[in-house]
Design a protein around this motif. Structure first.
Motif, mmCIF file in Angstrom:
data_model
loop_
_atom_site.group_PDB
_atom_site.id
_atom_site.type_symbol
_atom_site.label_atom_id
_atom_site.label_comp_id
_atom_site.label_asym_id
_atom_site.label_seq_id
_atom_site.Cartn_x
_atom_site.Cartn_y
_atom_site.Cartn_z
ATOM 1 N N LEU A 489 42.136 42.427 49.526
ATOM 2 C CA LEU A 489 41.331 43.475 48.901
ATOM 3 C C LEU A 489 41.716 44.839 49.474
ATOM 4 N N PRO A 490 41.468 45.913 48.714
ATOM 5 C CA PRO A 490 41.771 47.250 49.228
ATOM 6 C C PRO A 490 41.016 47.522 50.521
ATOM 7 N N THR A 491 41.637 48.258 51.411
ATOM 8 C CA THR A 491 40.991 48.610 52.680
ATOM 9 C C THR A 491 39.657 49.307 52.416
ATOM 10 N N ASP A 492 38.613 48.825 53.086
ATOM 11 C CA ASP A 492 37.261 49.403 53.009
ATOM 12 C C ASP A 492 36.596 49.236 51.643
ATOM 13 N N ALA A 493 37.163 48.429 50.759
ATOM 14 C CA ALA A 493 36.489 48.155 49.487
ATOM 15 C C ALA A 493 35.300 47.229 49.740
ATOM 16 N N ALA A 494 34.276 47.351 48.913
ATOM 17 C CA ALA A 494 33.078 46.519 49.064
ATOM 18 C C ALA A 494 33.130 45.375 48.051
ATOM 19 N N LEU A 495 33.179 44.153 48.538
ATOM 20 C CA LEU A 495 33.212 42.978 47.671
ATOM 21 C C LEU A 495 31.830 42.759 47.055
ATOM 22 N N THR A 496 31.775 42.674 45.715
ATOM 23 C CA THR A 496 30.489 42.459 45.047
ATOM 24 C C THR A 496 30.371 41.060 44.460
ATOM 25 N N SER A 497 31.494 40.446 44.101
ATOM 26 C CA SER A 497 31.429 39.073 43.606
ATOM 27 C C SER A 497 32.794 38.422 43.707
ATOM 28 N N ALA A 498 32.785 37.092 43.870
ATOM 29 C CA ALA A 498 34.013 36.290 43.903
ATOM 30 C C ALA A 498 33.676 34.937 43.301
ATOM 31 N N GLY A 526 49.021 20.836 32.774
ATOM 32 C CA GLY A 526 48.164 21.384 31.728
ATOM 33 C C GLY A 526 46.892 22.022 32.233
ATOM 34 N N GLU A 527 46.561 21.846 33.507
ATOM 35 C CA GLU A 527 45.322 22.408 34.046
ATOM 36 C C GLU A 527 45.532 23.820 34.586
ATOM 37 N N SER A 528 44.426 24.587 34.611
ATOM 38 C CA SER A 528 44.439 25.961 35.126
ATOM 39 C C SER A 528 43.238 26.190 36.021
ATOM 40 N N ILE A 529 43.332 27.191 36.836
ATOM 41 C CA ILE A 529 42.193 27.679 37.604
ATOM 42 C C ILE A 529 42.230 29.199 37.577
ATOM 43 N N THR A 530 41.062 29.825 37.481
ATOM 44 C CA THR A 530 40.974 31.286 37.461
ATOM 45 C C THR A 530 40.033 31.745 38.571
ATOM 46 N N ALA A 531 40.475 32.704 39.327
ATOM 47 C CA ALA A 531 39.639 33.342 40.350
ATOM 48 C C ALA A 531 39.373 34.776 39.908
ATOM 49 N N THR A 532 38.113 35.183 39.947
ATOM 50 C CA THR A 532 37.716 36.524 39.520
ATOM 51 C C THR A 532 36.975 37.205 40.661
ATOM 52 N N VAL A 533 37.513 38.348 41.081
ATOM 53 C CA VAL A 533 36.964 39.063 42.242
ATOM 54 C C VAL A 533 36.674 40.505 41.829
ATOM 55 N N THR A 534 35.481 40.992 42.146
ATOM 56 C CA THR A 534 35.107 42.360 41.809
ATOM 57 C C THR A 534 34.760 43.130 43.080
ATOM 58 N N VAL A 535 35.282 44.345 43.174
ATOM 59 C CA VAL A 535 35.018 45.191 44.335
ATOM 60 C C VAL A 535 34.654 46.592 43.873
ATOM 61 N N ILE A 536 33.981 47.305 44.743
ATOM 62 C CA ILE A 536 33.754 48.739 44.543
ATOM 63 C C ILE A 536 34.782 49.463 45.402
ATOM 64 N N PRO A 537 35.577 50.347 44.815
ATOM 65 C CA PRO A 537 36.624 51.011 45.584
ATOM 66 C C PRO A 537 36.053 51.848 46.720
ATOM 67 N N PRO A 538 36.806 52.059 47.766
ATOM 68 C CA PRO A 538 36.293 52.803 48.921
ATOM 69 C C PRO A 538 36.104 54.283 48.628
ATOM 70 N N GLY A 539 35.341 54.931 49.470
ATOM 71 C CA GLY A 539 35.179 56.388 49.376
ATOM 72 C C GLY A 539 34.575 56.818 48.061
ATOM 73 N N GLU A 540 35.211 57.796 47.452
ATOM 74 C CA GLU A 540 34.715 58.370 46.204
ATOM 75 C C GLU A 540 35.393 57.767 44.986
ATOM 76 N N GLY A 541 36.053 56.626 45.178
ATOM 77 C CA GLY A 541 36.724 55.988 44.053
ATOM 78 C C GLY A 541 38.221 56.220 44.095
ATOM 79 N N ALA A 542 38.884 55.904 43.008
ATOM 80 C CA ALA A 542 40.339 56.022 42.931
ATOM 81 C C ALA A 542 40.728 56.352 41.498
ATOM 82 N N SER A 543 41.937 56.828 41.319
ATOM 83 C CA SER A 543 42.412 57.119 39.967
ATOM 84 C C SER A 543 43.213 55.971 39.387
ATOM 85 N N SER A 544 43.604 55.016 40.240
ATOM 86 C CA SER A 544 44.337 53.846 39.753
ATOM 87 C C SER A 544 44.071 52.673 40.680
ATOM 88 N N ALA A 545 44.345 51.486 40.179
ATOM 89 C CA ALA A 545 44.288 50.267 40.982
ATOM 90 C C ALA A 545 45.599 49.529 40.778
#
Length: 568
Positions: A489-498, A526-545
């Protein structure tokens, strides 16, 4: 005054558009200096005219106007930046580079003339610094008060300058590094580690075949070859690893040569490989280069087909399938596979050393491999390593900035097999919403999604050789692919869900200040697995990920995924 500024503004706009056309033409022909030089001259002429048109006293006075002023200031900044790039960077560099043909980079009797790079080094560094300064001046513009067309023009120029800054910086670094690497200041030796993408490791694949090349005064020769099967397990890590890495990777990267690329940082993996080679052979090399068959396929596009002693013809089209799958279908014994890999490596090296490759095509191939992180370099020389730092060649962890939230998606095989030839991984990044502040940053949550799929035939357990399926070793039934993924995860990002699609949990830890989520999966064909992770970017946000992704056998799957605002 308005008429004066309006006329000059229209003329300046026309000159800047012409300059942009010339700049793009120059970039399209960058691998051939002789073709690039006329386009650079045209760019310089248009840029100078635009600067003259937007720097007179009347224009400067108009820049103070409350509404039109910011628009005029943006145009004059762009014009000044373009003119500065032309005068201080591109024209001087073009004068030096255009004196050389790309054939100067072609080995003659196995030797490359290193004087070419020494001639270029000084102007290249001066040019790179000038382009970087120009890019910074345009990026510093406040685009909040700008009208749509002006804002779009600023963004286009900023992108063009950023691209130019990257290209000129890469040229400057290469011109600085290559003479020493080619033995201009004394003999050098490098261990080449060939990563096998059919068995994933974070930086690409397990280290299988190896070779040592020696350079001296521009001459290059292959002096040794080896295989990971020559190495036994070391009782403990050959070099100290940070406790956090021990917890994540259980010291395997420091004990098994196959695992030196499991840590997604080649500044750690390179020294491990060097130390293991020294302990195994008694030879101390000056650096380590890692590459893979996909990068080799790019190189083969420059060399043309290469005949192998086995009667096979290695081409850019068949290199990946032949080296990562067909060889295991053909040869059951690892020693026969190793012999095939050694013969292929020697044949391609001989082709390169004799100067058979097209130089412009080879430069393009190496650049593409480097951009995709399929070509990595670590140097034991501290000065050389400092030049590499921050480039894709260094293979370092992705670094978040105030503008960019940097993720990492690193895949590892847990099957002890070559099943990853049949496994795919798809990565996406999306913003929850698109609300930008005055500096173009977005503080909305960012979602990383990774889907791993086993595409092997349904009867893989019986139709594929044991060496490919693993034959039930490591507690994994034949035909099943076991993948262990590390999500940085990005440095200092806040993990909200995984969340995992199989509803299981995550493990993990930390690495260099980054939170790491780890998950394993056993997938039947034929099988798959999906991992979904959501974070809030550090500081005041970012212009790209961005997300750096393990390079796999599929050259069409990006090794860097980018999302801006609300668009993936």
């Amino acid at each position: 005054m308005l008429a004066w500024v309006g006329i000059r503004g229209a003329l300046a706009y026309s000159e800047l558009r012409s300059a942009e056309t010339s700049a793009r033409a120059a970039m399209d022909t960058i691998s051939d200096p002789a073709q690039t030089a006329p386009h650079i001259a045209e760019f310089a002429s248009h840029a100078a005219s635009a600067h003259d048109l937007t720097s007179d006293p009347v224009w400067r006075l108009a820049e103070a106007a409350p509404w039109a002023g910011p628009q005029l200031r943006a145009v004059s900044t762009i014009a000044a930046a373009a003119d500065g790039v032309a005068r201080e960077a591109l024209v001087p560099l073009s004068d030096v580079v255009s004196a050389f043909s790309v054939d100067a980079f072609r080995p003659v009797d196995g030797r490359i003339d290193t004087a070419v790079f020494r001639e270029i080094a000084g102007p290249a560094r001066t040019g790179a610094d000038a382009v970087a300064d120009a890019a910074a001046s345009v990026s510093a513009l406040d685009d909040a008060p700008l009208l749509g067309p002006v804002r779009e023009a600023v963004e286009e120029v900023a992108t063009l300058l950023d691209t130019g800054a990257s290209a000129t910086d890469a040229l400057a670094r290469a011109a600085h590094l290559l003479p020493a690497m080619l033995g201009a200041d004394g003999e050098r030796s490098y261990l080449i580690a060939f990563q096998n993408n059919a068995e994933w490791r974070s930086l690409g694949g397990i280290v299988g075949a190896m070779a040592v090349v020696r350079t001296a005064d521009g001459a290059i020769e292959m002096t040794a070859q080896g295989s990971s099967s020559d190495f036994s397990r070391f009782d403990e890590s050959v070099l100290p690893l940070e406790p956090e890495l021990d917890r994540l990777f259980e010291a395997r990267p420091g004990r098994f040569v196959q695992n030196v690329t499991q840590i997604p940082d080649f500044t750690i993996g390179g020294p491990l490989a060097r130390e293991m080679w020294q302990r195994q052979t008694g030879q101390q090399v000056d650096g380590v280069i890692a590459t893979d068959p996909v990068a080799l396929s790019y190189i083969l596009a420059a060399t043309g087909p290469v005949d192998l002693p086995t009667g096979d013809v290695l081409t850019s089209d068949n290199a990946v399938s032949l080296l990562l799958n067909d060889v295991y279908l053909r040869y059951e014994q690892p020693r026969d596979q190793d012999a095939f890999f050694a013969a292929a490596a020697a044949a391609v090296f001989d082709r390169l050393a004799t100067g058979a490759a097209d130089p412009a095509a080879l430069i393009t191939a190496l650049g593409k491999a480097g951009d995709e992180r399929r070509l990595l370099l670590w140097s034991a020389d501290a000065d050389d390593q400092a030049v590499l730092a921050g480039t894709t060649l260094a293979g370092e962890l992705p670094v978040s900035t105030a503008d960019d939230a940097a993720f990492g998606v690193y895949l590892n095989d847990g099957t002890g097999s070559k099943m990853d030839y049949y496994v795919t991984a798809d990565t996406s990044l999306t913003w929850e919403s698109c609300t930008l502040d005055a500096r173009g940053r977005n503080a909305a949550p960012i979602t990383l999604q990774v889907t791993v799929t086993n595409t092997a035939p349904a009867d893989a357990a019986t139709s594929l050789p044991t060496y490919i399926t693993g034959g039930g070793g490591f507690g994994v039934p034949a035909g099943i692919s076991r993948t262990v993924a590390y999500l940085y995860l990005p440095t200092d990002a806040a993990l909200t869900s995984a969340v995992r699609s199989d509803r299981a949990g995550f493990g993990g830890g930390t690495h260099d200040g980054r939170q790491v989520l780890a998950f394993g999966s056993d997938l039947a064909p034929g099988e798959s697995i999906t991992a979904t992770v959501t974070v809030i970017p550090p500081g005041e946000g970012a212009s790209s990920a961005t997300a750096s992704v393990t390079p796999t056998i599929d050259a069409n799957r990006p090794t860097s995924v980018v999302a801006t605002c609300g668009a993936p």
